[in-house]
Write an enzyme that holds these catalytic residues in place. Structure first.
Site, PDB file in Angstrom:
ATOM      1  N   ASP A  31      -1.617  66.335  -1.575  1.00  0.00           N
ATOM      2  CA  ASP A  31      -2.565  65.370  -1.807  1.00  0.00           C
ATOM      3  C   ASP A  31      -3.386  65.830  -3.041  1.00  0.00           C
ATOM      4  OD1 ASP A  31      -3.339  62.901  -0.906  1.00  0.00           O
ATOM      5  OD2 ASP A  31      -5.108  63.628   0.480  1.00  0.00           O
ATOM      6  N   ASP A  43      -5.465  67.566   2.910  1.00  0.00           N
ATOM      7  CA  ASP A  43      -6.206  66.335   3.707  1.00  0.00           C
ATOM      8  C   ASP A  43      -5.659  66.513   4.855  1.00  0.00           C
ATOM      9  OD1 ASP A  43      -6.966  63.873   4.705  1.00  0.00           O
ATOM     10  OD2 ASP A  43      -5.638  62.725   3.471  1.00  0.00           O
ATOM     11  N   ARG A  75     -10.301  58.069  -1.963  1.00  0.00           N
ATOM     12  CA  ARG A  75     -11.181  56.690  -2.651  1.00  0.00           C
ATOM     13  C   ARG A  75     -12.517  57.042  -2.719  1.00  0.00           C
ATOM     14  NH1 ARG A  75      -9.348  52.239   1.650  1.00  0.00           N
ATOM     15  NH2 ARG A  75      -7.725  53.552   1.790  1.00  0.00           N
ATOM     16  N   LYS A  83      -5.389  63.384  11.347  1.00  0.00           N
ATOM     17  CA  LYS A  83      -4.152  63.118  10.989  1.00  0.00           C
ATOM     18  C   LYS A  83      -3.031  63.431  12.263  1.00  0.00           C
ATOM     19  CE  LYS A  83      -3.691  62.707   6.282  1.00  0.00           C
ATOM     20  NZ  LYS A  83      -3.277  61.089   5.979  1.00  0.00           N
ATOM     21  N   ASP A 125     -10.266  59.596   7.018  1.00  0.00           N
ATOM     22  CA  ASP A 125      -8.940  59.963   6.416  1.00  0.00           C
ATOM     23  C   ASP A 125      -8.992  58.927   5.071  1.00  0.00           C
ATOM     24  OD1 ASP A 125      -6.489  61.185   5.987  1.00  0.00           O
ATOM     25  OD2 ASP A 125      -5.213  60.175   7.453  1.00  0.00           O
ATOM     26  N   GLU A 168     -10.150  59.161   2.493  1.00  0.00           N
ATOM     27  CA  GLU A 168     -11.191  60.344   1.781  1.00  0.00           C
ATOM     28  C   GLU A 168     -10.926  60.193   0.070  1.00  0.00           C
ATOM     29  OE1 GLU A 168      -8.395  61.109   2.721  1.00  0.00           O
ATOM     30  OE2 GLU A 168      -7.658  62.370   0.839  1.00  0.00           O
ATOM     31  N   LYS A 225      -6.766  62.495  -8.033  1.00  0.00           N
ATOM     32  CA  LYS A 225      -7.191  62.834  -6.857  1.00  0.00           C
ATOM     33  C   LYS A 225      -6.730  64.297  -6.601  1.00  0.00           C
ATOM     34  CE  LYS A 225      -6.432  61.945  -2.026  1.00  0.00           C
ATOM     35  NZ  LYS A 225      -6.128  60.878  -0.692  1.00  0.00           N
TER      36      LYS A 225
HETATM   37  N1  BES Z   1      -3.680  61.355   1.291  1.00  0.00           N
HETATM   38  C1  BES Z   1      -3.355  60.071   2.460  1.00  0.00           C
HETATM   39  C2  BES Z   1      -2.397  59.209   1.782  1.00  0.00           C
HETATM   40  C3  BES Z   1      -0.856  59.591   1.767  1.00  0.00           C
HETATM   41  C4  BES Z   1       0.084  59.395   2.999  1.00  0.00           C
HETATM   42  C5  BES Z   1      -0.318  60.129   0.710  1.00  0.00           C
HETATM   43  C6  BES Z   1       1.142  59.607   2.889  1.00  0.00           C
HETATM   44  C7  BES Z   1       1.002  60.517   0.585  1.00  0.00           C
HETATM   45  C8  BES Z   1       1.683  60.647   1.914  1.00  0.00           C
HETATM   46  C9  BES Z   1      -4.720  59.407   2.238  1.00  0.00           C
HETATM   47  O1  BES Z   1      -5.919  60.052   2.169  1.00  0.00           O
HETATM   48  C10 BES Z   1      -4.613  58.753   3.668  1.00  0.00           C
HETATM   49  O2  BES Z   1      -4.720  59.343   4.642  1.00  0.00           O
HETATM   50  N2  BES Z   1      -4.703  57.480   3.723  1.00  0.00           N
HETATM   51  C11 BES Z   1      -4.664  56.478   4.690  1.00  0.00           C
HETATM   52  C12 BES Z   1      -5.714  55.446   4.754  1.00  0.00           C
HETATM   53  C13 BES Z   1      -5.936  54.650   5.866  1.00  0.00           C
HETATM   54  C14 BES Z   1      -6.862  55.578   6.863  1.00  0.00           C
HETATM   55  C15 BES Z   1      -6.774  53.464   5.513  1.00  0.00           C
HETATM   56  C16 BES Z   1      -3.335  56.153   5.157  1.00  0.00           C
HETATM   57  O3  BES Z   1      -2.564  55.771   4.330  1.00  0.00           O
HETATM   58  O4  BES Z   1      -3.053  56.114   6.271  1.00  0.00           O
HETATM   59 ZN    ZN Z   2      -5.630  61.798   1.226  1.00  0.00          ZN
HETATM   60 ZN    ZN Z   3      -6.464  60.973   4.160  1.00  0.00          ZN
END
Ligand code: BES
Ligand code: ZN
Ligand code: ZN
Length: 479
Positions: A265, A247, A328, A254, A324, A326, A242
């Site tokens: 990210d 992000d 995946r 966020k 968010d 994204e 990834k």
């Molecule tokens: N890049 C983030 C995940 C992340 C969070 C990485 C903290 C490192 C530290 C990812 O894209 C994300 O935002 N995931 C969301 C998913 C949710 C919307 C289902 C998350 O983890 O809140």
């Molecule tokens: Zn992300």
């Molecule tokens: Zn995200």
């Protein structure tokens, strides 16, 4: 990485000339094989824990718990870090531990010299230039490092430091084009091939999910494809990373506190590039492909939206309920491309979910997949390499939470719980039957970026995934 020349000498500790000495005190046993000036322990009330610097003999004593690989790796890192701020450039020490423990110590020494100073006006003035191992060992099992061991540690440390450098770069600098350029340079110096698919090519590949994430970014996306193919390759492994160069969450924006550090990210993608560099420089007898999905996830009039339906490269339709989630979306199109390469093993690395950090803590990566045996093998290699990771189990109940009323699948689960696993299951839905048993998903969201220094990791990017994967691939090759 600032280079350190590490050598094994045939001379005794006493006769080697160096600016300063390092002596480990193991498990508080104040008797060392060298007995330089042990009187100082009493004078200073030193009990064998932490640092004691003997200024007259220019000797640093450092207490370690035992001679395990984990202790020696961290000790190597810590003593080099200690000396970096002092006016010494060459150090000497004796040998500790058997081959694998010495290998860990060497990596710690190399990584101790790492600093991310790119944006600092004042740089560290005294990096360590040389470490000399004397012929003495701590005990009978101690092994002097060979030139091969030193080279191996250096290649690995170099890859980790290169990954850290790029992940630490500010997002305005480290764009998808920057990652592509870095990959091309790695390819040139490590004699591997590199192909970059631009936006037009991604449209041709029908990567509807990847492209949607990129829509509001001013930077074009890039799918980076590296390939190392030695003549004596025994099998083919495909790695996917990834590479979100930023992000912000997209329209499902966020909160500010969660947005900072999201330059990291791209850690999975950068790790994949670093792994290819290391595999090629180590000359491992296995074909390795590295696929990186690089883009930003931004906000704007052109942004993809919650409620959008995307058509992925595998042909499956995806209902977007949260922009968010994204990573995946980028990954499933990259995983689709990766499966066309007919891998024997397919592994993706991603900072995929905050839930993985909540569940396992910030030091541990999550391992997911359908093949328990493969998961165990990866976990075993990773732990030996010094990276912490734990297996997370899939189940059919969590899988059901991704059902969509309007499309084939939804990009988020309808429950607040089990987010790391449901993200893994989302990816799993795009893995073809033939590859289900060959695939692993590694969520490195916890250890990829370090906010409080731990183990051999300073503040900032850690290079998570590199050591674990190199150990796993080396084990595959029987090396
Ligand atoms: N890049 C983030 C995940 C992340 C969070 C990485 C903290 C490192 C530290 C990812 O894209 C994300 O935002 N995931 C969301 C998913 C949710 C919307 C289902 C998350 O983890 O809140
Ligand atoms: Zn992300
Ligand atoms: Zn995200």
């Amino acid at each position: 990485m600032k280079p350190i020349k590490i050598t094994s000498s045939t001379q005794s500790f006493k006769t080697i000339k160096a600016d300063a000495s390092i002596i480990f005190i193991v498990n508080k046993k104040l008797k060392t094989p060298l007995s330089i000036n042990e009187k100082i322990f009493k004078t200073m009330g030193y009990k064998g824990e932490g640092f004691l610097f003997d200024q007259i003999n220019k000797t640093l004593y450092y207490g370690i718990k035992d001679l395990s690989a984990d202790s020696l790796r961290e000790a190597g890192y810590t003593v080099i870090k200690y000396f970096k701020n002092l006016p010494f450039s060459s150090l000497k020490m004796i040998c500790y531990g058997t081959e694998s423990e010495m290998q860990a110590l060497l990596i710690g020494l190399f990584l101790g010299n790492y600093n991310f100073e790119f944006y600092k006006s004042e740089k560290i003035s005294h990096p360590i230039k040389e470490v000399i191992f004397a012929k003495e060992g701590y005990d009978k099992s101690s092994k002097a490092p060979t030139a091969t061991m030193i080279k191996k540690a250096e290649i690995l440390a170099q890859a980790i430091c290169d990954v850290r450098d790029v992940v630490n770069l500010a997002p305005q600098e480290a764009t998808p084009a920057y990652l592509a350029n870095w990959a091309k340079n790695v390819a040139k110096t490590s004699k591997i091939s590199c192909k970059v698919l631009d936006k037009k090519a991604l449209i041709k590949e029908k990567m509807g999910a990847f492209l949607a994430v990129n829509r509001a970014s001013i930077h074009e996306p890039a799918l980076i494809h590296l390939n190392y193919k030695p003549k004596n390759a025994k099998s083919r492994i495909v790695l996917v990373g990834k590479g979100l160069t930023y992000d912000c969450g997209g329209l499902s924006l966020k909160p500010s506190d969660f947005m900072t550090t999201m330059k990291a990210d791209k850690s999975g993608g950068c790790a994949v590039i670093g792994i290819l560099q290391a595999v090629a420089n180590l000359g491992l007898p296995i074909e390795v492909h590295g696929i990186v999905g690089a883009t930003e996830n931004m906000i704007g009039g052109n942004a993809y939206k919650p409620d959008d339906i995307l058509i992925s490269r595998e042909g499956k339709s995806i209902e977007v309920r949260n922009t968010d989630a994204e990573g995946r979306l980028v990954l499933v199109d990259c995983l689709s491309y990766a499966q066309d390469l007919a891998p024997d093993i397919l592994i993706d690395f991603a900072t995929l979910t905050g839930a993985c950090v909540v569940g396992l803590g910030e030091y541990t990566s999550g391992i997911m997949g359908y093949n328990e045996n493969l998961k165990i093998r990866f976990e075993d290699s990773a732990l030996r390499s010094g990276e912490l990771c734990a297996r997370l189990p899939f189940n059919r109940h969590l899988e059901k939470l991704l059902e969509s009323k309007v499309a084939d699948i939804c990009n988020i689960s309808n429950s607040r719980y089990g987010g790391a696993i449901t993200a893994g299951l989302f990816l799993g839905a795009f893995i073809r039957e033939d590859y289900k048993d060959k695939w692993l998903h590694i969520d490195i969201a916890g250890p990829a970026y370090v906010e409080k220094e731990w183990d051999i990791n300073p503040y900032g990017a850690s290079g998570a995934g590199v050591r674990a994967c190199i150990e796993f691939i080396s084990d595959l090759c029987g090396e």
